[in-house]
Design a protein around this motif. Sequence first.
Motif, PDB file in Angstrom:
ATOM      1  N   LYS A  69      15.776  42.325  43.978  1.00 10.40           N
ATOM      2  CA  LYS A  69      15.611  42.335  42.524  1.00 10.40           C
ATOM      3  C   LYS A  69      14.305  41.669  42.120  1.00 10.40           C
ATOM      4  O   LYS A  69      13.614  42.130  41.198  1.00 10.40           O
ATOM      5  CB  LYS A  69      16.795  41.631  41.849  1.00 10.40           C
ATOM      6  CG  LYS A  69      16.805  41.783  40.329  1.00 10.40           C
ATOM      7  CD  LYS A  69      16.991  43.250  39.914  1.00 10.40           C
ATOM      8  CE  LYS A  69      16.995  43.419  38.411  1.00 10.40           C
ATOM      9  NZ  LYS A  69      17.155  44.831  38.011  1.00 10.40           N
ATOM     10  N   THR A  70      13.946  40.603  42.820  1.00 15.26           N
ATOM     11  CA  THR A  70      12.688  39.929  42.525  1.00 15.26           C
ATOM     12  C   THR A  70      11.509  40.866  42.740  1.00 15.26           C
ATOM     13  O   THR A  70      10.586  40.941  41.904  1.00 15.26           O
ATOM     14  CB  THR A  70      12.523  38.682  43.411  1.00 15.26           C
ATOM     15  OG1 THR A  70      13.613  37.789  43.168  1.00 15.26           O
ATOM     16  CG2 THR A  70      11.208  37.967  43.130  1.00 15.26           C
ATOM     17  N   LEU A  71      11.540  41.599  43.859  1.00 16.21           N
ATOM     18  CA  LEU A  71      10.438  42.513  44.148  1.00 16.21           C
ATOM     19  C   LEU A  71      10.404  43.664  43.152  1.00 16.21           C
ATOM     20  O   LEU A  71       9.324  44.076  42.713  1.00 16.21           O
ATOM     21  CB  LEU A  71      10.558  43.046  45.580  1.00 16.21           C
ATOM     22  CG  LEU A  71       9.363  43.860  46.084  1.00 16.21           C
ATOM     23  CD1 LEU A  71       8.059  43.089  45.939  1.00 16.21           C
ATOM     24  CD2 LEU A  71       9.573  44.299  47.527  1.00 16.21           C
ATOM     25  N   GLU A  72      11.578  44.164  42.759  1.00 17.79           N
ATOM     26  CA  GLU A  72      11.614  45.230  41.747  1.00 17.79           C
ATOM     27  C   GLU A  72      10.894  44.786  40.475  1.00 17.79           C
ATOM     28  O   GLU A  72      10.052  45.522  39.930  1.00 17.79           O
ATOM     29  CB  GLU A  72      13.063  45.586  41.419  1.00 17.79           C
ATOM     30  CG  GLU A  72      13.221  46.574  40.260  1.00 17.79           C
ATOM     31  CD  GLU A  72      14.579  46.509  39.589  1.00 17.79           C
ATOM     32  OE1 GLU A  72      14.658  46.000  38.449  1.00 17.79           O
ATOM     33  OE2 GLU A  72      15.563  46.966  40.200  1.00 17.79           O
ATOM     34  N   VAL A  73      11.225  43.596  40.000  1.00 19.39           N
ATOM     35  CA  VAL A  73      10.633  43.085  38.756  1.00 19.39           C
ATOM     36  C   VAL A  73       9.132  42.857  38.923  1.00 19.39           C
ATOM     37  O   VAL A  73       8.328  43.233  38.059  1.00 19.39           O
ATOM     38  CB  VAL A  73      11.334  41.790  38.308  1.00 19.39           C
ATOM     39  CG1 VAL A  73      10.609  41.164  37.121  1.00 19.39           C
ATOM     40  CG2 VAL A  73      12.793  42.073  37.957  1.00 19.39           C
ATOM     41  N   ALA A  90      15.860  48.066  42.793  1.00 12.38           N
ATOM     42  CA  ALA A  90      16.363  47.159  43.826  1.00 12.38           C
ATOM     43  C   ALA A  90      17.579  47.761  44.512  1.00 12.38           C
ATOM     44  O   ALA A  90      18.454  48.356  43.869  1.00 12.38           O
ATOM     45  CB  ALA A  90      16.734  45.809  43.205  1.00 12.38           C
ATOM     46  N   GLY A  91      17.651  47.574  45.827  1.00  9.00           N
ATOM     47  CA  GLY A  91      18.807  48.081  46.568  1.00  9.00           C
ATOM     48  C   GLY A  91      20.110  47.495  46.088  1.00  9.00           C
ATOM     49  O   GLY A  91      21.167  48.136  46.185  1.00  9.00           O
ATOM     50  N   THR A  92      20.075  46.279  45.532  1.00 17.38           N
ATOM     51  CA  THR A  92      21.302  45.649  45.035  1.00 17.38           C
ATOM     52  C   THR A  92      21.867  46.353  43.816  1.00 17.38           C
ATOM     53  O   THR A  92      23.026  46.135  43.457  1.00 17.38           O
ATOM     54  CB  THR A  92      21.035  44.175  44.696  1.00 17.38           C
ATOM     55  OG1 THR A  92      19.827  44.077  43.924  1.00 17.38           O
ATOM     56  CG2 THR A  92      20.875  43.345  45.956  1.00 17.38           C
ATOM     57  N   ARG A 116      14.872  51.273  46.409  1.00 16.40           N
ATOM     58  CA  ARG A 116      14.901  52.735  46.328  1.00 16.40           C
ATOM     59  C   ARG A 116      13.638  53.209  45.618  1.00 16.40           C
ATOM     60  O   ARG A 116      13.306  52.740  44.528  1.00 16.40           O
ATOM     61  CB  ARG A 116      16.117  53.250  45.556  1.00 16.40           C
ATOM     62  CG  ARG A 116      16.268  54.772  45.694  1.00 16.40           C
ATOM     63  CD  ARG A 116      17.277  55.364  44.757  1.00 16.40           C
ATOM     64  NE  ARG A 116      16.755  55.488  43.393  1.00 16.40           N
ATOM     65  CZ  ARG A 116      17.403  56.096  42.393  1.00 16.40           C
ATOM     66  NH1 ARG A 116      18.600  56.609  42.604  1.00 16.40           N
ATOM     67  NH2 ARG A 116      16.872  56.146  41.191  1.00 16.40           N
ATOM     68  N   LEU A 117      12.962  54.150  46.269  1.00 17.23           N
ATOM     69  CA  LEU A 117      11.800  54.800  45.675  1.00 17.23           C
ATOM     70  C   LEU A 117      12.085  56.292  45.580  1.00 17.23           C
ATOM     71  O   LEU A 117      12.464  56.923  46.573  1.00 17.23           O
ATOM     72  CB  LEU A 117      10.537  54.588  46.523  1.00 17.23           C
ATOM     73  CG  LEU A 117       9.843  53.222  46.439  1.00 17.23           C
ATOM     74  CD1 LEU A 117      10.680  52.134  47.106  1.00 17.23           C
ATOM     75  CD2 LEU A 117       8.475  53.285  47.122  1.00 17.23           C
ATOM     76  N   SER A 118      11.946  56.841  44.400  1.00 16.31           N
ATOM     77  CA  SER A 118      12.086  58.283  44.219  1.00 16.31           C
ATOM     78  C   SER A 118      10.730  58.934  44.426  1.00 16.31           C
ATOM     79  O   SER A 118       9.734  58.506  43.847  1.00 16.31           O
ATOM     80  CB  SER A 118      12.599  58.596  42.808  1.00 16.31           C
ATOM     81  OG  SER A 118      12.456  59.975  42.529  1.00 16.31           O
ATOM     82  N   TYR A 119      10.686  59.961  45.274  1.00 15.86           N
ATOM     83  CA  TYR A 119       9.430  60.695  45.431  1.00 15.86           C
ATOM     84  C   TYR A 119       9.409  61.973  44.589  1.00 15.86           C
ATOM     85  O   TYR A 119       8.727  62.941  44.901  1.00 15.86           O
ATOM     86  CB  TYR A 119       9.075  60.952  46.888  1.00 15.86           C
ATOM     87  CG  TYR A 119      10.163  61.511  47.789  1.00 15.86           C
ATOM     88  CD1 TYR A 119      10.351  62.877  47.934  1.00 15.86           C
ATOM     89  CD2 TYR A 119      10.961  60.658  48.532  1.00 15.86           C
ATOM     90  CE1 TYR A 119      11.312  63.377  48.790  1.00 15.86           C
ATOM     91  CE2 TYR A 119      11.930  61.150  49.392  1.00 15.86           C
ATOM     92  CZ  TYR A 119      12.104  62.514  49.518  1.00 15.86           C
ATOM     93  OH  TYR A 119      13.057  63.013  50.367  1.00 15.86           O
ATOM     94  N   ALA A 120      10.154  61.919  43.471  1.00 19.97           N
ATOM     95  CA  ALA A 120      10.069  62.986  42.469  1.00 19.97           C
ATOM     96  C   ALA A 120       8.916  62.670  41.522  1.00 19.97           C
ATOM     97  O   ALA A 120       9.089  62.499  40.312  1.00 19.97           O
ATOM     98  CB  ALA A 120      11.383  63.110  41.710  1.00 19.97           C
ATOM     99  N   ASN A 121       7.746  62.546  42.093  1.00 22.13           N
ATOM    100  CA  ASN A 121       6.519  62.302  41.351  1.00 22.13           C
ATOM    101  C   ASN A 121       5.399  62.973  42.135  1.00 22.13           C
ATOM    102  O   ASN A 121       5.599  63.383  43.284  1.00 22.13           O
ATOM    103  CB  ASN A 121       6.276  60.789  41.194  1.00 22.13           C
ATOM    104  CG  ASN A 121       5.427  60.444  39.976  1.00 22.13           C
ATOM    105  OD1 ASN A 121       4.468  61.146  39.663  1.00 22.13           O
ATOM    106  ND2 ASN A 121       5.776  59.366  39.291  1.00 22.13           N
TER     107      ASN A 121
END
Length: 395
Positions: free
Chosen positions: A337-341, A353-355, A366-371
């Motif tokens: 969560k820290t890294l997400e923020v 965040a995976g959590t 989680r990274l979406s590669y719909a970009n």
Amino acid sequence: MPNLAAAVARLGTESAFEVLARAKQLEQQGKPIINLGIGQPDFQTPEHVVEAAVKALRDGHHGYTPANGILELREAVAEDLELRHRVSVDPGQVVVVPGGKVTMFFAVLMFGEAGAEILYPNPGFPIYESVINFSGATAVPISLSEDKGFAFSAEAVLDSITPRTRLIIINSPANPTGGVTPRDEVERLVEGLSAHPQVAILSDEIYSQMLYDGREHVSLLQYPEIRDRVIMLDGWSKTYAMTGWRLGFAVWPAGLADLATRLAINCHSCVNAAAQYAGLAALRGPQDAVAEMMAAFDVRRRAIHGALNGIPGMSCVEPAGAFYAFPNISGTGVPAKTLEVELLEEAGVATIAGTSFGRFGEGYLRLSYANSLENIRLALERIRHHLESRQSGAA
């Protein structure tokens, strides 16, 4: 404040929408954000599908439809499933709903109550756990492990069944991990379920057409020995880039289709007519746009997988399906969560965040590669730079 029902406090959320809202706020402040958070294709709905909806409106399809969906659409769903999965489906067992979440809600409401247990994948789509908790049932997580490519283990599922188990939720190809469960593992699960005839199965197959490297999708509809207790969830959102149309369907066991339809009447009456005609055009029209989208996703998949494995502190198994990468970030020493923020606020990259997908998601993003490929490469450079700066600052 009025007195609310206790169940309301048990409802969770889907963090992807919260991250999306914050990303929009930052963009309005003039900050350039690359969104690898939200799980939706970045492609437009195919033009012939849009035109079918416009034509439906012009032709006067403005009123209610049958609660389970127009017959022609349910027949088209049955035809499509026979073509893709080689199974015969009675259109009377198809219930069209406004998105996949409705089927999740209906299935859990049918089986979930105090004293019952419902098994679900973890890390997994967060609405599973949220709705189970809301129903009053006990949510029993099935851990998905990186060393198995995030495929579910039939042994782990079967070992978790108790006399209180009412429903098992499985998801392949999977959100958030991109994991795909191979046929032999599915067949071990089906074989083991013969000892538990009282347990129903919700098979979330919304990403069934999003597979790579020649992998096959294994639908639980293909196993007659459990067909009388399988609820198969699928829809148009991912395959046809129709997330905002709110259109999904499920194939219900014969004894539950009428109950699902009754829930639909109580919940939303019916799906809007124009969207249903769009869904009909998607199934019966050309499939070129689907193939083109998947070819683009495959290129992006390879790019994001390679780049993630080149970032110090990160490693990533190759996604087998859907459009998500689920890198292990434990080597960075930063909680998920820290890294997400930090990545959103400081690096301008939206991730999840995976959590957000359950307690077993700690140590992952989680990274979406719909970009676009260009945006993906730029985002990963920003992530690399952020982590390097963080490390040098700590030193």
